[in-house]
Design a protein around this motif. Structure first.
Motif, short mmCIF file in Angstrom:
data_model
loop_
_atom_site.label_atom_id
_atom_site.label_comp_id
_atom_site.label_asym_id
_atom_site.label_seq_id
_atom_site.Cartn_x
_atom_site.Cartn_y
_atom_site.Cartn_z
N ALA A 69 0.79 -1.23 0.00
CA ALA A 69 0.00 0.00 0.00
C ALA A 69 0.83 1.29 0.00
N SER A 70 2.15 1.20 0.11
CA SER A 70 2.95 2.42 0.16
C SER A 70 4.42 2.13 -0.10
N ALA A 71 5.17 3.21 -0.27
CA ALA A 71 6.62 3.13 -0.42
C ALA A 71 7.23 4.35 0.25
N VAL A 72 8.33 4.15 0.97
CA VAL A 72 9.03 5.23 1.65
C VAL A 72 10.53 5.08 1.44
N CYS A 73 11.26 6.17 1.66
CA CYS A 73 12.72 6.16 1.53
C CYS A 73 13.34 5.93 2.90
N CYS A 74 14.22 4.95 2.97
CA CYS A 74 14.91 4.63 4.22
C CYS A 74 16.39 4.97 4.09
N GLY A 75 16.98 5.32 5.20
CA GLY A 75 18.39 5.67 5.22
C GLY A 75 19.27 4.51 5.67
N PRO A 76 20.57 4.76 5.73
CA PRO A 76 21.53 3.73 6.12
C PRO A 76 21.19 3.13 7.50
N GLY A 77 21.31 1.84 7.60
CA GLY A 77 21.09 1.15 8.88
C GLY A 77 19.64 0.82 9.17
N CYS A 80 13.50 -2.38 6.34
CA CYS A 80 12.18 -2.20 5.75
C CYS A 80 11.20 -3.11 6.46
N HIS A 81 10.10 -2.53 6.96
CA HIS A 81 9.11 -3.29 7.71
C HIS A 81 7.75 -3.14 7.06
N ASP A 82 6.96 -4.22 7.04
CA ASP A 82 5.61 -4.21 6.50
C ASP A 82 4.61 -4.17 7.67
N SER A 83 3.85 -3.07 7.75
CA SER A 83 2.84 -2.92 8.79
C SER A 83 1.47 -2.92 8.12
N ASN A 84 0.91 -4.11 7.92
CA ASN A 84 -0.38 -4.27 7.24
C ASN A 84 -0.39 -3.61 5.86
N GLY A 85 0.66 -3.78 5.10
CA GLY A 85 0.76 -3.23 3.76
C GLY A 85 1.42 -1.87 3.69
N LEU A 86 1.61 -1.21 4.83
CA LEU A 86 2.28 0.09 4.85
C LEU A 86 3.77 -0.10 5.08
N ALA A 87 4.56 0.56 4.26
CA ALA A 87 6.01 0.48 4.40
C ALA A 87 6.48 1.36 5.56
N MET A 88 7.41 0.84 6.32
CA MET A 88 7.98 1.60 7.44
C MET A 88 9.47 1.32 7.54
N CYS A 89 10.25 2.34 7.86
CA CYS A 89 11.68 2.20 8.10
C CYS A 89 11.89 2.00 9.60
N LEU A 90 12.53 0.93 9.97
CA LEU A 90 12.84 0.68 11.39
C LEU A 90 14.33 0.61 11.60
#
Length: 90
Positions: A69-77, A80-90
């Motif tokens: 359901a989404s895409a986000v930009c993550c930084g070094p370290g 990528c996490h999937d939270s019910n279809g939502l992309a999250m950087c952890l």
């Protein structure tokens, strides 16, 4: 009466197009807010790559986290996490 029907249909189509455009803008804003600071942009540019509706900085360690359901930009370290279809950087 036919002219009124055509006018109503045109107004409905214009309203629907405006609502879809607003939804896209909200998606862009949400993707920007959920991306890590300094990694996401709204326009293409040198040193950027596409990530859903936004662009990520092409710097060492940056990556696109894309889920159903989404895409986000993550930084070094980050991971990528999937939270019910939502992309999250952890």
């Amino acid at each position: 009466l036919a002219a009124d029907d055509e006018s109503s249909a045109l107004n409905l189509l214009q309203h629907k197009a405006g609502a879809q455009e607003s939804a896209l803008l909200m998606d862009v804003e949400l993707a920007m807010n959920m991306s890590q600071p300094g990694t996401a942009f709204t326009e293409v540019g040198e040193g950027r790559f596409r990530c859903g509706v936004i662009y990520c900085a092409n710097a060492r360690g940056n990556f696109c986290c894309a889920k159903r359901a989404s895409a986000v930009c993550c930084g070094p370290g980050a991971r990528c996490h999937d939270s019910n279809g939502l992309a999250m950087c952890l």
